[in-house]
Design an enzyme around this catalytic site. Structure first.
Site, PDB file in Angstrom:
ATOM      1  N   GLY A 164      23.243 -36.484   0.217  1.00  0.00           N
ATOM      2  CA  GLY A 164      24.386 -37.287  -0.204  1.00  0.00           C
ATOM      3  C   GLY A 164      24.532 -37.454  -1.704  1.00  0.00           C
ATOM      4  N   ALA A 165      23.544 -36.977  -2.474  1.00  0.00           N
ATOM      5  CA  ALA A 165      23.676 -36.996  -3.931  1.00  0.00           C
ATOM      6  C   ALA A 165      24.263 -35.699  -4.463  1.00  0.00           C
ATOM      7  CB  ALA A 165      22.306 -37.233  -4.577  1.00  0.00           C
ATOM      8  N   TYR A 197      20.933 -16.630   2.727  1.00  0.00           N
ATOM      9  CA  TYR A 197      21.611 -17.909   2.865  1.00  0.00           C
ATOM     10  C   TYR A 197      22.441 -17.935   4.151  1.00  0.00           C
ATOM     11  CZ  TYR A 197      25.115 -21.548   1.983  1.00  0.00           C
ATOM     12  OH  TYR A 197      25.948 -22.626   2.091  1.00  0.00           O
ATOM     13  N   LYS A 237      22.224 -20.488   7.446  1.00  0.00           N
ATOM     14  CA  LYS A 237      23.318 -21.350   7.913  1.00  0.00           C
ATOM     15  C   LYS A 237      23.596 -21.122   9.395  1.00  0.00           C
ATOM     16  CE  LYS A 237      24.886 -23.960   5.710  1.00  0.00           C
ATOM     17  NZ  LYS A 237      24.351 -25.310   5.370  1.00  0.00           N
ATOM     18  N   ARG A 259      39.913 -15.010  -0.960  1.00  0.00           N
ATOM     19  CA  ARG A 259      39.145 -16.182  -0.559  1.00  0.00           C
ATOM     20  C   ARG A 259      40.101 -17.334  -0.245  1.00  0.00           C
ATOM     21  NH1 ARG A 259      35.886 -12.666  -0.638  1.00  0.00           N
ATOM     22  NH2 ARG A 259      33.795 -12.669  -1.585  1.00  0.00           N
ATOM     23  N   ALA A 313      20.977 -28.867   1.878  1.00  0.00           N
ATOM     24  CA  ALA A 313      20.697 -27.443   2.033  1.00  0.00           C
ATOM     25  C   ALA A 313      20.582 -26.798   0.665  1.00  0.00           C
ATOM     26  CB  ALA A 313      21.800 -26.743   2.835  1.00  0.00           C
ATOM     27  N   PHE A 328      27.014 -32.246  -4.529  1.00  0.00           N
ATOM     28  CA  PHE A 328      28.433 -32.068  -4.833  1.00  0.00           C
ATOM     29  C   PHE A 328      29.319 -32.501  -3.675  1.00  0.00           C
ATOM     30  CE2 PHE A 328      31.805 -28.543  -4.698  1.00  0.00           C
ATOM     31  CZ  PHE A 328      32.751 -29.314  -5.356  1.00  0.00           C
ATOM     32  N   ILE A 329      29.131 -31.897  -2.517  1.00  0.00           N
ATOM     33  CA  ILE A 329      29.962 -32.251  -1.360  1.00  0.00           C
ATOM     34  C   ILE A 329      29.500 -33.571  -0.760  1.00  0.00           C
ATOM     35  CG2 ILE A 329      30.656 -31.542   0.960  1.00  0.00           C
ATOM     36  CD1 ILE A 329      30.443 -28.628  -0.011  1.00  0.00           C
ATOM     37  N   GLY A 330      28.196 -33.772  -0.683  1.00  0.00           N
ATOM     38  CA  GLY A 330      27.684 -35.007  -0.098  1.00  0.00           C
ATOM     39  C   GLY A 330      28.189 -36.244  -0.795  1.00  0.00           C
TER      40      GLY A 330
END
Length: 349
Positions: free
Chosen positions: A9-10, A177, A181, A245, A77, A12-14
């Site tokens: 949670g620290a 990677y 996932k 993308r 991750a 970028f997305i979190g």
């Protein structure tokens, strides 16, 4: 009141999910190891956040973090293509062993709901159509890439046309990677079958926005371009810049996570969703937009390549729109305009 544990949670997305959850007046707990190769300093959490500084492989810390939790939003991750194959043990340990330890702790704690961050990389190459129907091309060869032949072809050398990829298309991870996932998804599905729990995997496409990491080999391409422009250097575009993308803003990814948390439909077991804007752009488009919005140098198309990269991968997010009622709000143009000057994370030393 919903109590949510956000692993990583620290990050970028979190951290964007933390902000969105607090806006819902949820009780938010974060567990994060604050890895030095990811975080350029200690985060400044909102005082409402309960923070546990620990690796998710630390079972004792997990037992504390999971107490009283209704749902886990698993973002922790190691991300990106990596430096080389020597990164493999760290990827597998961080992503797959970490997920296994988390799921085992959830069984003991009685937590039955999970949202897990997955990625477009589980597909390998995207969806294509040839003259006689759908095709999934083989991995591109070194000889073709060295010769500047970047577009995948069918087995007879025929032209293929890229399309949007759906969740039921074949999965074909093509680097370490990506393999980790997909393993996370398989672990989540096995946990759901074993426990009767509910697991949602969100397959993120190219996420960008304020707070992206910088000065790290695991940063996303948008951050790398931004950093180059800020140094007064032309952003270096690999291949010919024509790689397609789906660039999705981090606040839209956060809202997709909240939609998954709030989903009240019939979703026992495992369900995967693409998270993308459904607005196709190229890597060259991204570099040009950031240079334009920053008044920076024009991009330089280098012809270089990374062997683990795929040519085209763009999402159909129709399932997420239809089943969870989610829709992205940030357009590519607005997002690029904001991101061109938005703050990034403190650089990693």
């Amino acid at each position: 009141m919903t109590t949510i544990l956000i692993t990583g949670g620290a990050g970028f997305i979190g951290s964007a999910i933390v902000t969105a959850a607090l806006e819902k007046d949820w009780r938010v707990r974060v567990i994060d190891s604050l890895r030095a190769d990811v975080h350029g300093g200690r985060p400044d959490f909102d005082e409402r956040v309960e923070f546990v500084e620990a690796d998710i492989r630390d079972r004792d810390a997990l037992d504390v973090a999971l107490f009283g939790v209704d749902i886990v939003c698993h973002q922790a991750a190691k991300v990106g293509l990596g430096v080389d194959f020597s990164d493999a043990p760290d990827y597998v340990g961080s992503n797959d062993l970490g997920t296994a330890v988390l799921l085992a702790a959830m069984v003991e704690s009685g937590v039955k709901r999970l949202v897990v961050a997955s990625s477009m990389v589980v597909y390998g190459e995207g969806a294509y159509r040839g003259d006689d129907g759908p095709r999934r091309p083989a991995a591109r060869t070194v000889d073709d890439l060295d010769a500047g032949r970047f577009e995948p072809l069918d087995e007879n050398g025929g032209e293929l046309h890229p399309e949007l990829i759906g969740e039921d298309d074949a999965l074909d991870p093509r680097n370490v990677y990506a393999a980790t996932k997909l393993a996370q998804e398989h672990l989540a599905a096995a946990w759901a079958r074993s426990t009767g729990g509910s697991a949602v995997a969100l397959r993120y496409h190219n996420v960008y926005g304020p707070g992206m990491p910088q000065n790290t080999p695991y940063a996303g391409v948008a951050s790398l371009f931004r950093s180059s422009i800020e140094r007064g250097e032309a952003p270096k575009v690999f291949e010919d810049g024509g790689q397609r993308r789906d660039f999705v803003h981090v606040t839209d990814v956060a809202s997709a996570n909240l939609a998954a948390v709030e989903w009240t439909g019939d979703h026992d077991g495992f369900r995967a969703f693409n998270v993308g804007s459904c607005d196709v752009h190229t890597i060259g488009d991204l570099a040009a937009a950031l240079a334009r919005e920053s008044d920076g140098p024009e991009p330089e198309v280098t012809g270089e390549y990374r062997l683990g990269d795929v040519r085209h991968i763009t999402a159909s997010s129709e399932r997420l729109r239809t089943e969870l009622g989610w829709a992205p709000r940030v357009s590519f143009d607005d997002g690029m305009r904001e991101f061109a000057t938005a703050p990034l994370r403190a650089p990693v030393e």
